[in-house]
Design a protein around this motif. Structure first.
Motif, PDB file in Angstrom:
ATOM      1  N   ILE A  89     -14.497  57.211   2.847  1.00 23.06           N
ATOM      2  CA  ILE A  89     -13.202  57.093   3.503  1.00 23.06           C
ATOM      3  C   ILE A  89     -12.870  55.606   3.543  1.00 23.06           C
ATOM      4  O   ILE A  89     -13.633  54.809   4.090  1.00 23.06           O
ATOM      5  CB  ILE A  89     -13.242  57.651   4.931  1.00 23.06           C
ATOM      6  CG1 ILE A  89     -13.596  59.142   4.920  1.00 23.06           C
ATOM      7  CG2 ILE A  89     -11.923  57.416   5.648  1.00 23.06           C
ATOM      8  CD1 ILE A  89     -13.996  59.681   6.275  1.00 23.06           C
ATOM      9  N   THR A  90     -11.769  55.226   2.935  1.00 23.02           N
ATOM     10  CA  THR A  90     -11.374  53.820   2.919  1.00 23.02           C
ATOM     11  C   THR A  90     -10.253  53.606   3.923  1.00 23.02           C
ATOM     12  O   THR A  90      -9.231  54.288   3.879  1.00 23.02           O
ATOM     13  CB  THR A  90     -10.919  53.393   1.519  1.00 23.02           C
ATOM     14  OG1 THR A  90     -11.986  53.623   0.592  1.00 23.02           O
ATOM     15  CG2 THR A  90     -10.551  51.914   1.498  1.00 23.02           C
ATOM     16  N   ALA A  91     -10.465  52.671   4.848  1.00 18.35           N
ATOM     17  CA  ALA A  91      -9.493  52.387   5.900  1.00 18.35           C
ATOM     18  C   ALA A  91      -9.127  50.909   5.859  1.00 18.35           C
ATOM     19  O   ALA A  91     -10.003  50.044   5.884  1.00 18.35           O
ATOM     20  CB  ALA A  91     -10.067  52.759   7.271  1.00 18.35           C
ATOM     21  N   PHE A 144     -11.402  62.482   9.385  1.00 17.26           N
ATOM     22  CA  PHE A 144     -10.884  62.153   8.059  1.00 17.26           C
ATOM     23  C   PHE A 144     -11.619  62.874   6.939  1.00 17.26           C
ATOM     24  O   PHE A 144     -11.144  62.921   5.811  1.00 17.26           O
ATOM     25  CB  PHE A 144     -10.929  60.638   7.841  1.00 17.26           C
ATOM     26  CG  PHE A 144      -9.708  59.920   8.327  1.00 17.26           C
ATOM     27  CD1 PHE A 144      -8.771  59.424   7.436  1.00 17.26           C
ATOM     28  CD2 PHE A 144      -9.472  59.764   9.678  1.00 17.26           C
ATOM     29  CE1 PHE A 144      -7.634  58.774   7.884  1.00 17.26           C
ATOM     30  CE2 PHE A 144      -8.347  59.115  10.146  1.00 17.26           C
ATOM     31  CZ  PHE A 144      -7.417  58.616   9.243  1.00 17.26           C
ATOM     32  N   SER A 145     -12.781  63.430   7.231  1.00 19.79           N
ATOM     33  CA  SER A 145     -13.533  64.131   6.198  1.00 19.79           C
ATOM     34  C   SER A 145     -13.413  65.644   6.338  1.00 19.79           C
ATOM     35  O   SER A 145     -14.128  66.392   5.667  1.00 19.79           O
ATOM     36  CB  SER A 145     -15.015  63.730   6.262  1.00 19.79           C
ATOM     37  OG  SER A 145     -15.580  64.099   7.510  1.00 19.79           O
ATOM     38  N   GLU A 167     -18.517  71.511   3.580  1.00 19.78           N
ATOM     39  CA  GLU A 167     -19.957  71.593   3.373  1.00 19.78           C
ATOM     40  C   GLU A 167     -20.682  70.706   4.389  1.00 19.78           C
ATOM     41  O   GLU A 167     -20.231  69.604   4.698  1.00 19.78           O
ATOM     42  CB  GLU A 167     -20.298  71.149   1.950  1.00 19.78           C
ATOM     43  CG  GLU A 167     -19.634  72.002   0.879  1.00 19.78           C
ATOM     44  CD  GLU A 167     -19.857  71.448  -0.514  1.00 19.78           C
ATOM     45  OE1 GLU A 167     -20.535  70.397  -0.617  1.00 19.78           O
ATOM     46  OE2 GLU A 167     -19.357  72.040  -1.475  1.00 19.78           O
ATOM     47  N   LYS A 168     -21.793  71.202   4.893  1.00 16.61           N
ATOM     48  CA  LYS A 168     -22.517  70.475   5.934  1.00 16.61           C
ATOM     49  C   LYS A 168     -23.038  69.126   5.451  1.00 16.61           C
ATOM     50  O   LYS A 168     -23.188  68.190   6.236  1.00 16.61           O
ATOM     51  CB  LYS A 168     -23.680  71.331   6.448  1.00 16.61           C
ATOM     52  CG  LYS A 168     -23.236  72.554   7.235  1.00 16.61           C
ATOM     53  CD  LYS A 168     -24.429  73.310   7.779  1.00 16.61           C
ATOM     54  CE  LYS A 168     -23.974  74.513   8.606  1.00 16.61           C
ATOM     55  NZ  LYS A 168     -25.130  75.276   9.152  1.00 16.61           N
ATOM     56  N   ASN A 169     -23.330  69.034   4.168  1.00 17.98           N
ATOM     57  CA  ASN A 169     -23.917  67.785   3.659  1.00 17.98           C
ATOM     58  C   ASN A 169     -22.860  66.771   3.237  1.00 17.98           C
ATOM     59  O   ASN A 169     -23.189  65.736   2.665  1.00 17.98           O
ATOM     60  CB  ASN A 169     -24.847  68.071   2.478  1.00 17.98           C
ATOM     61  CG  ASN A 169     -24.104  68.697   1.300  1.00 17.98           C
ATOM     62  OD1 ASN A 169     -22.968  69.155   1.456  1.00 17.98           O
ATOM     63  ND2 ASN A 169     -24.745  68.736   0.139  1.00 17.98           N
ATOM     64  N   ASP A 170     -21.584  67.061   3.502  1.00 16.30           N
ATOM     65  CA  ASP A 170     -20.522  66.106   3.169  1.00 16.30           C
ATOM     66  C   ASP A 170     -20.378  65.116   4.324  1.00 16.30           C
ATOM     67  O   ASP A 170     -19.670  65.363   5.285  1.00 16.30           O
ATOM     68  CB  ASP A 170     -19.203  66.834   2.908  1.00 16.30           C
ATOM     69  CG  ASP A 170     -18.110  65.875   2.422  1.00 16.30           C
ATOM     70  OD1 ASP A 170     -18.405  64.672   2.285  1.00 16.30           O
ATOM     71  OD2 ASP A 170     -16.986  66.337   2.191  1.00 16.30           O
ATOM     72  N   THR A 171     -21.088  64.029   4.238  1.00 18.88           N
ATOM     73  CA  THR A 171     -21.041  62.998   5.281  1.00 18.88           C
ATOM     74  C   THR A 171     -20.650  61.675   4.632  1.00 18.88           C
ATOM     75  O   THR A 171     -21.507  60.858   4.279  1.00 18.88           O
ATOM     76  CB  THR A 171     -22.403  62.872   5.977  1.00 18.88           C
ATOM     77  OG1 THR A 171     -23.419  62.648   4.975  1.00 18.88           O
ATOM     78  CG2 THR A 171     -22.732  64.130   6.753  1.00 18.88           C
ATOM     79  N   PRO A 172     -19.359  61.460   4.443  1.00 19.29           N
ATOM     80  CA  PRO A 172     -18.901  60.274   3.711  1.00 19.29           C
ATOM     81  C   PRO A 172     -19.136  58.977   4.486  1.00 19.29           C
ATOM     82  O   PRO A 172     -19.213  58.968   5.715  1.00 19.29           O
ATOM     83  CB  PRO A 172     -17.408  60.542   3.539  1.00 19.29           C
ATOM     84  CG  PRO A 172     -17.042  61.405   4.696  1.00 19.29           C
ATOM     85  CD  PRO A 172     -18.241  62.291   4.918  1.00 19.29           C
ATOM     86  N   ASN A 173     -19.236  57.900   3.742  1.00 19.88           N
ATOM     87  CA  ASN A 173     -19.290  56.571   4.346  1.00 19.88           C
ATOM     88  C   ASN A 173     -17.887  56.117   4.708  1.00 19.88           C
ATOM     89  O   ASN A 173     -16.897  56.602   4.146  1.00 19.88           O
ATOM     90  CB  ASN A 173     -19.910  55.570   3.367  1.00 19.88           C
ATOM     91  CG  ASN A 173     -21.372  55.850   3.108  1.00 19.88           C
ATOM     92  OD1 ASN A 173     -22.109  56.203   4.015  1.00 19.88           O
ATOM     93  ND2 ASN A 173     -21.783  55.687   1.852  1.00 19.88           N
ATOM     94  N   LEU A 174     -17.799  55.182   5.622  1.00 20.66           N
ATOM     95  CA  LEU A 174     -16.531  54.556   5.978  1.00 20.66           C
ATOM     96  C   LEU A 174     -16.518  53.143   5.410  1.00 20.66           C
ATOM     97  O   LEU A 174     -17.425  52.352   5.665  1.00 20.66           O
ATOM     98  CB  LEU A 174     -16.359  54.513   7.500  1.00 20.66           C
ATOM     99  CG  LEU A 174     -15.135  53.747   8.025  1.00 20.66           C
ATOM    100  CD1 LEU A 174     -13.842  54.431   7.563  1.00 20.66           C
ATOM    101  CD2 LEU A 174     -15.174  53.647   9.542  1.00 20.66           C
ATOM    102  N   GLU A 179     -22.470  47.155   4.880  1.00 19.67           N
ATOM    103  CA  GLU A 179     -21.994  48.324   4.162  1.00 19.67           C
ATOM    104  C   GLU A 179     -20.641  48.803   4.677  1.00 19.67           C
ATOM    105  O   GLU A 179     -19.990  49.618   4.045  1.00 19.67           O
ATOM    106  CB  GLU A 179     -23.019  49.457   4.297  1.00 19.67           C
ATOM    107  CG  GLU A 179     -24.343  49.177   3.592  1.00 19.67           C
ATOM    108  CD  GLU A 179     -24.153  48.972   2.104  1.00 19.67           C
ATOM    109  OE1 GLU A 179     -23.541  49.852   1.456  1.00 19.67           O
ATOM    110  OE2 GLU A 179     -24.576  47.928   1.584  1.00 19.67           O
ATOM    111  N   LEU A 180     -20.214  48.299   5.832  1.00 27.71           N
ATOM    112  CA  LEU A 180     -18.992  48.798   6.466  1.00 27.71           C
ATOM    113  C   LEU A 180     -17.750  48.017   6.046  1.00 27.71           C
ATOM    114  O   LEU A 180     -16.703  48.598   5.781  1.00 27.71           O
ATOM    115  CB  LEU A 180     -19.151  48.756   7.990  1.00 27.71           C
ATOM    116  CG  LEU A 180     -18.016  49.347   8.825  1.00 27.71           C
ATOM    117  CD1 LEU A 180     -17.846  50.839   8.534  1.00 27.71           C
ATOM    118  CD2 LEU A 180     -18.290  49.141  10.320  1.00 27.71           C
ATOM    119  N   PHE A 181     -17.865  46.693   5.947  1.00 27.50           N
ATOM    120  CA  PHE A 181     -16.688  45.855   5.713  1.00 27.50           C
ATOM    121  C   PHE A 181     -16.598  45.391   4.260  1.00 27.50           C
ATOM    122  O   PHE A 181     -17.604  45.064   3.622  1.00 27.50           O
ATOM    123  CB  PHE A 181     -16.719  44.641   6.638  1.00 27.50           C
ATOM    124  CG  PHE A 181     -16.394  44.974   8.063  1.00 27.50           C
ATOM    125  CD1 PHE A 181     -15.088  44.929   8.511  1.00 27.50           C
ATOM    126  CD2 PHE A 181     -17.385  45.375   8.936  1.00 27.50           C
ATOM    127  CE1 PHE A 181     -14.781  45.248   9.816  1.00 27.50           C
ATOM    128  CE2 PHE A 181     -17.093  45.708  10.241  1.00 27.50           C
ATOM    129  CZ  PHE A 181     -15.779  45.648  10.692  1.00 27.50           C
TER     130      PHE A 181
END
Length: 372
Positions: free
Chosen positions: A242-244, A264-265, A271-278, A316-318
């Motif tokens: 997810i890009t913000a 946002f996801s 699916e339970k394993n869909d855990t996107p990064n931000l 990893e966030l910014f």
């Protein structure tokens, strides 16, 4: 109060719904490609207007859009302590919205502009100031909605006609009515005179206060979560980041970030394993120093020290903000959010080493901002 009775020469409802960047004063065609000026939104044939903003410069607004001197205008703002040295137009009514909590404010930038045969709705990221419209990159969505009945027919929308509205149209007008009511607009019946069936976007608002039960899904990212859950997600986008990109960060906690990612996801049959990064795209100190307004541009980039200490160590966030298309040195005030597959082929990327993966991820964040 009578509305402006001049001839209506505006393009009107034949315009398609548009999302554009603002027109920058003094910049060339590359930076202003398919951009929009505030004078193209508030045109000389306007009959009346409701304008909302956080900060404002009334002198600039009236000189730029002189029609506002001669038509009924309600200007809702949260610019505390603002004073205007000139003579206020007699049909201009400025007010601050009622707030249910002491730390709330009006931060939304919406325009409802009546023309002879249509209503123009504008959602912008720009305050009503010269610097916001001409020296920052802003996003502006606008669309024209036609009157349901010809002039002279005072019939209101009936139940049968209301049932013919699309789900998006019903939600759009309901959200718009709720929002301006909370801002202190008492008469919202005029919205019933227009057809919103052409709307193709979801309007999401945020209002201060505490929301419980069904109201939780009426505002903010919780409303987005509710609507995203109705639609499937392309397989290629599953587990994509997810890009913000935005210009203000409030009291950012890790719990809230987790809620944000969940909203946002969301999608149907998730699916339970869909855990996107931000991925957060944010201007760094070097960009602000070298931009057209220098360090003063940092006044529009709000990042509380408490949140800064909590998150700035998270590499990893910014991701660095990089301007493109003639706007390389223009500070951003636009806000964009999306999920998108990386610019690199996913199968090829999966064979690279972890270090190169991280480098590619940051490049992806920069390029994505250019696309938005």
């Amino acid at each position: 109060m009578e509305e402006n009775k001049g001839d209506d020469l505006s393009v009107g409802p034949s315009q398609s719904t548009l999302f554009q960047l603002n027109h920058l004063k003094g910049f060339g065609t590359k930076a202003n490609f398919q951009s929009v000026k505030i004078t193209e939104l508030i045109e000389p044939t306007a009959k009346s207007a409701i304008l909302t903003t956080y900060h404002m410069d009334l002198e600039w607004l009236l000189s730029t859009c002189p029609v506002l001197k001669n038509i009924p205008v309600m200007l809702i703002h949260s610019h505390k302590g603002y004073s205007y040295d000139g003579v206020e137009p007699r049909m201009l009514h400025m007010k601050q919205p009622p707030l249910p909590v002491p730390y709330g404010l009006c931060h939304g930038k919406i325009m409802l502009i009546k023309y002879e045969s249509f209503l123009r709705v504008v959602v912008s990221t720009a305050n009503l100031t010269d610097s916001d419209y001409h020296r920052k990159t802003q996003g502006i969505w606008h669309s024209d909605f036609p009157k349901i009945f010809p002039k002279g027919n005072e019939k209101k929308r009936g139940r049968e006609e209301e049932e013919e509205m699309t789900d998006l149209a019903k939600d759009f007008v309901s959200t718009l009515r709720d929002y301006i009511t909370r801002l202190g607009v008492n008469d919202t019946e005029f919205l019933d005179d227009y057809s919103f069936n052409s709307v193709n976007i979801l309007l999401v608002t945020s209002v201060p206060g505490y929301h419980k039960k069904k109201d939780i899904e009426k505002y903010g990212h919780m409303k987005l979560r509710k609507w995203l859950a109705k639609f499937p997600l392309d397989d290629d986008l599953k587990n994509s980041p997810i890009t913000a990109q935005f210009s203000s960060i409030g009291s950012l906690s890790r719990n809230w970030v987790s809620e944000f990612i969940t909203s946002f996801s969301e999608y149907s049959d998730k699916e339970k394993n869909d855990t996107p990064n931000l991925d957060i795209v944010w201007p760094d100190v070097e960009f602000v120093r070298e931009c057209i307004d220098g360090y003063s541009a940092g006044g529009s980039l709000c990042f509380p020290e408490k949140s800064l200490k909590s998150f700035m160590k998270d590499d990893e966030l910014f991701h660095h903000y990089v301007g493109r298309s003639g706007r390389e040195r223009v500070p951003p005030h636009i806000k964009t959010y999306c999920r998108s597959i990386p610019l690199h082929d996913t199968k090829e990327a999966s064979t690279k080493k972890e270090k190169k993966e991280k480098k590619k991820k940051k490049v992806y964040g920069m390029r994505l901002l250019h696309l938005t």
